[in-house]
Design a protein around this motif. Structure first.
Motif, short mmCIF file in Angstrom:
data_model
loop_
_atom_site.label_atom_id
_atom_site.label_comp_id
_atom_site.label_asym_id
_atom_site.label_seq_id
_atom_site.Cartn_x
_atom_site.Cartn_y
_atom_site.Cartn_z
N SER A 85 -26.94 -31.53 -14.24
CA SER A 85 -26.05 -32.12 -12.55
C SER A 85 -24.79 -32.70 -12.99
O SER A 85 -24.31 -33.33 -13.66
CB SER A 85 -26.77 -33.54 -12.48
OG SER A 85 -26.80 -34.41 -13.14
N VAL A 86 -24.21 -31.86 -12.08
CA VAL A 86 -22.44 -32.26 -12.11
C VAL A 86 -22.70 -33.20 -10.21
O VAL A 86 -23.14 -32.81 -9.13
CB VAL A 86 -21.86 -31.11 -11.58
CG1 VAL A 86 -20.40 -31.09 -11.52
CG2 VAL A 86 -22.33 -30.87 -13.09
N THR A 87 -21.88 -34.53 -10.46
CA THR A 87 -21.82 -35.60 -9.02
C THR A 87 -20.01 -35.30 -9.28
O THR A 87 -19.33 -35.93 -10.29
CB THR A 87 -22.37 -36.68 -9.51
OG1 THR A 87 -23.41 -36.44 -9.82
CG2 THR A 87 -21.62 -37.31 -8.42
N VAL A 88 -19.46 -34.62 -7.91
CA VAL A 88 -18.44 -34.74 -7.55
C VAL A 88 -17.78 -36.04 -6.25
O VAL A 88 -18.61 -36.02 -5.44
CB VAL A 88 -17.62 -33.34 -7.60
CG1 VAL A 88 -15.77 -33.99 -7.60
CG2 VAL A 88 -17.19 -32.47 -7.95
N SER A 89 -17.12 -37.30 -6.67
CA SER A 89 -17.03 -38.07 -6.03
C SER A 89 -14.92 -38.22 -5.82
O SER A 89 -14.63 -37.83 -6.54
CB SER A 89 -17.37 -39.15 -5.77
OG SER A 89 -16.45 -39.80 -7.29
N GLU A 90 -14.29 -37.72 -3.75
CA GLU A 90 -13.15 -38.08 -3.58
C GLU A 90 -12.94 -38.97 -3.06
O GLU A 90 -14.25 -39.38 -2.04
CB GLU A 90 -13.29 -36.42 -3.42
CG GLU A 90 -11.55 -36.48 -3.26
CD GLU A 90 -11.37 -35.15 -3.04
OE1 GLU A 90 -10.00 -34.79 -2.25
OE2 GLU A 90 -11.91 -34.20 -3.05
N LYS A 126 -10.31 -38.63 -6.97
CA LYS A 126 -11.37 -37.78 -7.69
C LYS A 126 -12.15 -38.19 -8.91
O LYS A 126 -11.12 -38.28 -10.15
CB LYS A 126 -10.41 -36.67 -7.36
CG LYS A 126 -11.43 -35.20 -7.69
CD LYS A 126 -11.13 -34.12 -7.14
CE LYS A 126 -12.55 -32.57 -7.30
NZ LYS A 126 -11.38 -31.11 -7.13
N SER A 127 -13.42 -38.42 -9.04
CA SER A 127 -14.11 -37.90 -10.80
C SER A 127 -15.28 -37.23 -9.74
O SER A 127 -15.12 -36.72 -9.17
CB SER A 127 -14.24 -39.49 -10.46
OG SER A 127 -15.10 -39.73 -9.30
N THR A 128 -15.38 -36.52 -11.80
CA THR A 128 -15.85 -35.60 -11.20
C THR A 128 -17.17 -36.28 -13.13
O THR A 128 -17.16 -36.90 -13.89
CB THR A 128 -15.45 -34.01 -12.00
OG1 THR A 128 -14.71 -33.73 -11.01
CG2 THR A 128 -16.68 -33.20 -12.22
N LYS A 129 -17.99 -36.09 -12.52
CA LYS A 129 -19.57 -36.87 -13.34
C LYS A 129 -20.67 -35.86 -13.90
O LYS A 129 -21.15 -35.11 -13.03
CB LYS A 129 -20.06 -38.05 -12.59
CG LYS A 129 -21.09 -38.69 -14.35
CD LYS A 129 -21.66 -40.09 -13.79
CE LYS A 129 -22.92 -40.34 -14.23
NZ LYS A 129 -24.17 -41.15 -14.09
N GLN A 130 -20.61 -35.15 -14.75
CA GLN A 130 -21.73 -34.30 -15.28
C GLN A 130 -22.28 -34.66 -16.48
O GLN A 130 -21.94 -35.41 -16.98
CB GLN A 130 -20.59 -32.86 -15.70
CG GLN A 130 -21.55 -31.75 -16.15
CD GLN A 130 -20.77 -30.56 -17.02
OE1 GLN A 130 -19.38 -30.99 -16.43
NE2 GLN A 130 -21.68 -29.35 -17.24
N ASP A 131 -23.90 -34.31 -16.27
CA ASP A 131 -24.95 -35.05 -16.96
C ASP A 131 -25.57 -33.89 -17.41
O ASP A 131 -25.73 -32.52 -16.53
CB ASP A 131 -25.84 -36.28 -16.23
CG ASP A 131 -25.13 -37.41 -15.93
OD1 ASP A 131 -24.19 -37.87 -16.90
OD2 ASP A 131 -25.42 -37.83 -14.66
#
Length: 144
Positions: A40-45, A76-81
């Motif tokens: 799962s990839v979460t991108v928040s800006e 901008k941050s990207t989190k990949q689980d």
């Protein structure tokens, strides 16, 4: 007439076998989804902008000056689980069995196509005289 019937019957039998092909992909995708890792990839800006107006009297000239300060920023941050699934040996064996079974069905299908071509070609070769001249060779005179 018989040649057309032979070709039509061969074509119908082979076409009916091809209709089962999408079922393999449906079963395989369901099995492979259970074995594949979950990602799962979460991108928040976030962006912010602010401006500040300030007035201050000048001490020497006694005049009032206005200063405007503007600030803006973007982050901008990207989190990949990723989580690996613990697959049981039976699920892996089931996927392999599906692939082997599909291969064997495809091999048998191609063998039947090859055989159908050989049968039709043999029939047409042996009966080429009857196909080109359905009433037979002769002087055109009948015995009656």
């Amino acid at each position: 007439m018989e040649a057309a019937k032979l070709v039509g019957d061969s074509k119908k039998a082979l076409t009916d076998e091809l209709k089962a092909l999408p079922e393999y992909y449906k079963e395989r995708s369901a099995c492979a989804a259970a074995l594949s890792p979950k990602v799962s990839v979460t991108v928040s800006e976030t962006s912010s902008k602010s401006s500040d107006d300030s007035t201050a009297p000048d001490k020497e000239t006694k005049a009032v000056t206005t200063e405007t300060t503007s600030k803006s920023g973007t982050s901008k941050s990207t989190k990949q689980d990723s989580s690996t699934s613990t697959s049981c040996a039976d699920a892996t064996a089931h996927l392999v069995a599906l692939d082997v079974s599909a291969f064997q069905r495809a091999y048998a299908q191609l063998d039947r196509v090859k055989t159908a071509y050989a049968v039709v070609a043999d029939y047409l070769e042996k009966n080429s005289d009857r196909i080109s001249e359905p009433k037979g060779r002769g002087s055109g005179m009948s015995m009656f």
